[in-house]
Write a protein that holds these residues in place. Structure first.
Motif, PDB file in Angstrom:
ATOM      1  N   MET A 323      -2.912  -5.915  42.690  1.00 53.50           N
ATOM      2  CA  MET A 323      -3.205  -5.215  41.438  1.00 53.50           C
ATOM      3  C   MET A 323      -3.849  -3.862  41.715  1.00 53.50           C
ATOM      4  N   THR A 324      -4.688  -3.796  42.765  1.00 47.21           N
ATOM      5  CA  THR A 324      -5.294  -2.510  43.134  1.00 47.21           C
ATOM      6  C   THR A 324      -4.224  -1.503  43.559  1.00 47.21           C
ATOM      7  N   ILE A 325      -3.292  -1.954  44.391  1.00 44.68           N
ATOM      8  CA  ILE A 325      -2.198  -1.072  44.817  1.00 44.68           C
ATOM      9  C   ILE A 325      -1.344  -0.661  43.622  1.00 44.68           C
ATOM     10  N   PHE A 326      -1.130  -1.610  42.713  1.00 45.35           N
ATOM     11  CA  PHE A 326      -0.307  -1.312  41.533  1.00 45.35           C
ATOM     12  C   PHE A 326      -0.905  -0.163  40.719  1.00 45.35           C
ATOM     13  N   TRP A 327      -2.233  -0.244  40.451  1.00 43.09           N
ATOM     14  CA  TRP A 327      -2.869   0.803  39.653  1.00 43.09           C
ATOM     15  C   TRP A 327      -2.943   2.118  40.424  1.00 43.09           C
ATOM     16  N   LEU A 328      -3.089   2.032  41.745  1.00 44.18           N
ATOM     17  CA  LEU A 328      -3.138   3.247  42.570  1.00 44.18           C
ATOM     18  C   LEU A 328      -1.793   3.968  42.545  1.00 44.18           C
ATOM     19  N   VAL A 329      -0.711   3.209  42.733  1.00 44.99           N
ATOM     20  CA  VAL A 329       0.634   3.805  42.722  1.00 44.99           C
ATOM     21  C   VAL A 329       0.984   4.319  41.337  1.00 44.99           C
ATOM     22  N   ARG A 330       0.614   3.565  40.311  1.00 41.09           N
ATOM     23  CA  ARG A 330       0.894   3.987  38.946  1.00 41.09           C
ATOM     24  C   ARG A 330       0.182   5.299  38.617  1.00 41.09           C
ATOM     25  N   GLY A 331      -1.068   5.426  39.064  1.00 40.06           N
ATOM     26  CA  GLY A 331      -1.793   6.671  38.832  1.00 40.06           C
ATOM     27  C   GLY A 331      -1.188   7.831  39.603  1.00 40.06           C
ATOM     28  N   LEU A 333       2.032   8.135  40.529  1.00 43.10           N
ATOM     29  CA  LEU A 333       3.303   8.511  39.907  1.00 43.10           C
ATOM     30  C   LEU A 333       3.083   9.269  38.602  1.00 43.10           C
ATOM     31  N   ALA A 334       2.019   8.919  37.887  1.00 42.17           N
ATOM     32  CA  ALA A 334       1.726   9.591  36.615  1.00 42.17           C
ATOM     33  C   ALA A 334       0.952  10.887  36.820  1.00 42.17           C
ATOM     34  N   GLU A 335       0.677  11.241  38.101  1.00 41.91           N
ATOM     35  CA  GLU A 335      -0.045  12.468  38.454  1.00 41.91           C
ATOM     36  C   GLU A 335      -1.419  12.530  37.785  1.00 41.91           C
ATOM     37  N   VAL A 336      -2.097  11.379  37.776  1.00 39.51           N
ATOM     38  CA  VAL A 336      -3.447  11.320  37.232  1.00 39.51           C
ATOM     39  C   VAL A 336      -4.416  11.961  38.232  1.00 39.51           C
ATOM     40  N   GLU A 337      -5.393  12.716  37.728  1.00 40.55           N
ATOM     41  CA  GLU A 337      -6.377  13.342  38.609  1.00 40.55           C
ATOM     42  C   GLU A 337      -7.230  12.270  39.277  1.00 40.55           C
ATOM     43  N   MET A 338      -7.254  12.265  40.611  1.00 40.87           N
ATOM     44  CA  MET A 338      -7.952  11.219  41.357  1.00 40.87           C
ATOM     45  C   MET A 338      -8.955  11.844  42.306  1.00 40.87           C
ATOM     46  N   LEU A 339      -9.779  10.988  42.925  1.00 42.52           N
ATOM     47  CA  LEU A 339     -10.805  11.450  43.849  1.00 42.52           C
ATOM     48  C   LEU A 339     -10.182  12.069  45.101  1.00 42.52           C
ATOM     49  N   ALA A 340     -10.811  13.164  45.566  1.00 38.32           N
ATOM     50  CA  ALA A 340     -10.373  13.740  46.838  1.00 38.32           C
ATOM     51  C   ALA A 340     -10.805  12.830  47.986  1.00 38.32           C
ATOM     52  N   LEU A 341     -10.098  12.932  49.104  1.00 38.49           N
ATOM     53  CA  LEU A 341     -10.390  12.054  50.239  1.00 38.49           C
ATOM     54  C   LEU A 341     -11.809  12.261  50.762  1.00 38.49           C
ATOM     55  N   THR A 342     -12.267  13.540  50.767  1.00 43.97           N
ATOM     56  CA  THR A 342     -13.628  13.812  51.249  1.00 43.97           C
ATOM     57  C   THR A 342     -14.680  13.165  50.337  1.00 43.97           C
ATOM     58  N   PHE A 517      -8.273   3.501  35.639  1.00 45.89           N
ATOM     59  CA  PHE A 517      -8.086   2.434  36.609  1.00 45.89           C
ATOM     60  C   PHE A 517      -7.553   2.954  37.948  1.00 45.89           C
ATOM     61  N   ALA A 518      -6.912   4.114  37.953  1.00 48.51           N
ATOM     62  CA  ALA A 518      -6.429   4.674  39.218  1.00 48.51           C
ATOM     63  C   ALA A 518      -7.606   5.052  40.119  1.00 48.51           C
ATOM     64  N   GLU A 519      -8.640   5.700  39.541  1.00 48.09           N
ATOM     65  CA  GLU A 519      -9.824   6.035  40.332  1.00 48.09           C
ATOM     66  C   GLU A 519     -10.551   4.771  40.774  1.00 48.09           C
ATOM     67  N   ALA A 520     -10.617   3.796  39.862  1.00 48.52           N
ATOM     68  CA  ALA A 520     -11.251   2.529  40.231  1.00 48.52           C
ATOM     69  C   ALA A 520     -10.487   1.854  41.366  1.00 48.52           C
ATOM     70  N   ALA A 521      -9.185   1.954  41.346  1.00 50.05           N
ATOM     71  CA  ALA A 521      -8.373   1.331  42.394  1.00 50.05           C
ATOM     72  C   ALA A 521      -8.621   1.998  43.742  1.00 50.05           C
ATOM     73  N   ALA A 522      -8.754   3.333  43.758  1.00 49.86           N
ATOM     74  CA  ALA A 522      -9.002   4.036  45.022  1.00 49.86           C
ATOM     75  C   ALA A 522     -10.337   3.609  45.631  1.00 49.86           C
ATOM     76  N   ALA A 523     -11.386   3.530  44.801  1.00 54.39           N
ATOM     77  CA  ALA A 523     -12.694   3.105  45.311  1.00 54.39           C
ATOM     78  C   ALA A 523     -12.665   1.632  45.722  1.00 54.39           C
ATOM     79  N   SER A 524     -11.945   0.805  44.971  1.00 56.59           N
ATOM     80  CA  SER A 524     -11.846  -0.616  45.326  1.00 56.59           C
ATOM     81  C   SER A 524     -11.144  -0.793  46.673  1.00 56.59           C
ATOM     82  N   LEU A 525     -10.089  -0.001  46.892  1.00 52.22           N
ATOM     83  CA  LEU A 525      -9.376  -0.090  48.164  1.00 52.22           C
ATOM     84  C   LEU A 525     -10.274   0.345  49.318  1.00 52.22           C
TER      85      LEU A 525
END
Length: 549
Positions: A323-331, A333-342, A517-525
C-alpha cells in the motif's frame, strides 16, 4: 604463596555470598531507585491534577456506565491481543531457530520487521484493503454484486491491527529466551525417548516461561497505551477517550481521572504478571559449555509451517509495504509535490539520533533494575522493577503533557530540548529493555559469577567479562525494541521535540493530516528501510556469535 592465594579467593567468594545474603549494594539500589522515581514522574502529575477536584466529582466520573464500558473494552483488548500475539510469536520463534524450516533466517527477519510499522499506518492499510466500502477488496468484488463488506471497525479491526503490529515484541523476547536455553536439556529429553513435540511441551516451553511473560507484558501494555489504532478503528479504549476529553473540552482534570484508572489497570496487570512469575531456576549448571542446538526436522510439516509464516508476513509486512508503494507511485504519476531526497535524509537522521540515544539510555538504566530484580529479589527491588513499567502503560500524550508541565514550570532550561525528548522516550520504553535483560539474566547461573569473584575478579570485571556477554541476546533485543519503538513515537515527539526538529513519524502524521498520502508513503518507506537496516545488523551480530560457538 599458593596457600595464601587460595585463602584470598575463598575469602572473596565468602564476601560475595555474604553480600548477596545481606542485600544489594547501596549504589545499585540508589541507581534503581533514581530510575523508578524518574519513571513515576507522570504519575505524580496525574495525582496533582486529580487532587484539584472533590471526591464526589471523582466518584461521579468513575461510576458512569461509559467509564465501566471503556474499562472492560481496554482490559479485554489487552488480554485478547496478548493471547493472539503468543499464538503467532511462539511458533515463529521456534520454527526459525530450532527447525530446518526452508529460509528460516529470512522468515525471522520478515516476521520481525512489522515492529517498524507504526500502528496508525498499519491500521490505515487494513482499512484501505478490507474496509466496508471503497476498499481494495470491496472494489475487487464489486463486479460480483458486492456493494459493502462486513465492517472491521470496532473489536475485529482493533484486535487484528494490534496483533499484527505488536506480536514482534513477544517474538524478540521468546527468541532471546530460546537462544539462552542450554541445548543439552533438549538432547537429554530426546535421549530418554521423548518425541520432538513432547520435548517442546515438557522441556522447551517451560524454560521459555520468563520470556513469554516478559514479552506478553510488553504486548499488553503496548495495546493499552496505543492511540492510533483505537482512533482509526473507532474503538472506545482509554487512550481514545482521554484524547477526546482533552480535545473536545480541554478538561485536563477529568482526563487525568481517566488516566489514573488506566494506571490502576496497568498496576493490576503488573500484579498479575508478578503472581504468574515463578521462582523456578531457568539456567543450566552446564551453561558455560553451551553449543548450537540440533535442528528439528519438520518433514511434511514444513508446508503448513511455511503457509503459516507466509500468511503472517503477508498481512503484517507485505500488505503495508504494498500500500505504501501504491500511494508513492500514484503520487509520482499524478506529479504531486513530494519531499526532496535531502529533506527525507534529514528527517531520517533526526529520527535515528533521537531513537538511538533513547536506546543507549534505556540499556544503561535497565541494567541496574534487572540486576536488582534477578540477583537480589525482595520487596524493595520488586517495587523498583514494577515502577519502571508504569510509564509504558501510560498514553504518550499523558507522559508528554506531564513533562511539559514540569519543564515549563520548574526546568525551563531543558524545555523543548533533545535531552527532554530522550527522557520521555526513556519513561515510555524502559520496560522493553528491563524485560529482555531480566529474561536473559534469569538464564545465567549465578555460580558462574561467584566463581569469577572467587578467582579474584572485581565486581566490574565480573560484570564486563562474565555477565554482559552472557546476557548479550537480551541487551541486543532490548536495544532494537527501544530503537524501533522510539523511532515511530508520535505524541511525545510532537509536544517535546525542539523547535524545527522534525522526524519521520511527525512527517507521516502531518502528511496524513493534510491528506497527502504520497508524502506519508515516502516517509513510511524511509522509516521501514531504517528499521530494516537496524534489524539486519542485530541478526548479523547474532549469526556471527552463533558461528563463533
Amino acid at each position: 604463596m599458593q596457600v595464601s592465594k587460595g585463602l584470598h579467593r575463598l575469602l572473596q567468594g565468602w564476601m560475595w555470598r555474604s553480600q548477596r545474603a545481606s542485600g544489594p549494594p547501596l549504589f545499585l539500589t540508589l541507581a534503581g531507585a533514581m530510575v523508578a522515581s524518574a519513571i513515576a514522574l507522570p504519575l505524580a502529575y496525574l495525582v496533582f491534577r486529580t487532587s484539584g477536584i472533590g471526591a464526589e466529582q471523582i466518584w461521579t466520573l468513575l461510576s458512569r456506565p461509559r467509564t465501566l464500558t471503556v474499562l472492560l473494552n481496554s482490559a479485554g483488548m489487552a488480554a485478547a491481543v496478548t493471547l493472539l500475539s503468543a499464538l503467532i510469536a511462539i511458533p515463529i520463534a521456534f520454527l526459525t531457530l530450532r527447525t530446518n524450516l526452508p529460509g528460516r533466517r529470512w522468515w525471522l527477519i520478515a516476521a520481525t520487521l512489522p515492529l517498524a510499522i507504526p500502528s496508525y499506518v498499519g491500521s490505515f492499510t487494513l482499512l484501505a484493503t478490507f474496509g466496508p466500502r471503497g476498499s481494495g477488496l470491496q472494489l475487487l468484488l464489486e463486479p460480483l454484486g458486492v456493494q459493502e463488506l462486513p465492517s472491521i471497525y470496532g473489536w475485529p479491526g482493533t484486535l487484528l491491527a494490534l496483533t499484527l503490529f505488536t506480536y514482534p515484541y513477544l517474538l524478540l523476547s521468546v527468541r532471546a529466551g530460546l537462544q539462552g536455553i542450554d541445548p543439552a536439556l533438549e538432547e537429554v529429553a530426546r535421549s530418554l525417548g521423548r518425541s520432538p513435540w513432547a520435548t517442546f511441551w515438557q522441556v522447551t516451553l517451560p524454560q521459555l516461561r520468563p520470556s513469554i511473560v516478559a514479552g506478553g507484558l510488553l504486548v499488553a501494555l503496548y495495546a493499552l497505551r496505543d492511540f492510533g489504532t483505537p482512533s482509526l478503528m473507532r474503538f472506545d479504549a482509554f487512550t481514545r477517550v482521554i484524547f477526546l476529553q482533552y480535545k473536545s473540552s480541554f478538561d485536563r482534570t477529568s482526563a487525568s481521572v481517566l488516566a489514573l484508572v488506566l494506571v490502576g489497570l496497568v498496576l493490576s496487570i503488573l500484579w498479575l504478571e508478578y503472581r504468574v512469575r515463578s521462582r523456578a531456576k531457568y539456567y543450566s549448571r552446564a551453561a558455560a559449555v553451551r553449543r548450537s542446538p540440533q535442528l528439528v526436522k519438520l518433514g511434511l510439516w514444513r508446508w503448513p509451517a511455511l503457509l503459516f509464516c507466509a500468511a503472517i508476513v503477508a498481512l503484517s509486512l507485505v500488505l503495508p509495504f504494498a500500500m505504501t508503494i501504491f500511494w508513492l507511485v500514484r503520487g509520482w504519476l499524478a506529479e504531486v509535490e513530494m519531499l526532496a531526497l535531502t529533506d527525507l535524509l534529514h528527517l531520517a537522521l533526526n529520527s535515528i539520533s533521537a531513537a538511538g540515544l533513547a536506546a543507549i539510555a534505556a540499556i544503561l538504566f535497565a541494567l541496574p533494575v534487572a540486576v536488582l530484580s534477578v540477583r537480589f529479589p525482595g520487596r524493595i527491588t520488586t517495587a523498583i522493577e514494577r515502577c519502571s513499567y508504569i510509564g509504558f502503560g501510560l498514553p504518550g500524550i499523558v507522559v508528554a503533557l506531564s513533562l511539559v508541565f514540569f519543564g515549563a514550570n520548574y526546568l525551563p532550561w531543558i524545555y523543548q530540548t533533545l535531552p527532554l525528548l530522550v527522557f520521555a522516550y526513556l519513561i515510555l520504553f524502559l520496560p522493553q529493555t528491563v524485560g529482555t535483560v531480566r529474561s536473559s539474566l534469569l538464564q545465567v547461573n549465578p555460580q558462574v559469577e561467584e566463581s569469577a569473584r572467587s578467582l579474584g575478579r572485581t565486581p566490574w570485571q565480573t560484570l564486563r567479562e562474565i555477565t554482559l556477554p552472557l546476557v548479550r541476546p537480551g541487551i541486543l533485543s532490548g536495544t532494537v525494541l527501544v530503537f524501533l519503538t522510539a523511532i515511530k513515537e508520535l505524541p511525545a515527539t510532537l509536544l517535546l521535540a525542539p523547535i524545527g526538529f522534525k522526524t519521520l513519524a511527525t512527517q507521516i502524521w502531518q502528511a496524513t493530516e493534510n491528506v497527502s498520502f504520497a508524502e506519508a508513503a515516502a516517509a513510511s518507506l524511509a522509516m521501514l528501510l531504517v528499521s530494516a537496516g537496524s534489524t539486519l545488523f542485530v541478526l548479523a551480530q547474532d549469526h556471527a556469535r552463533t558461528a563463533h560457538r
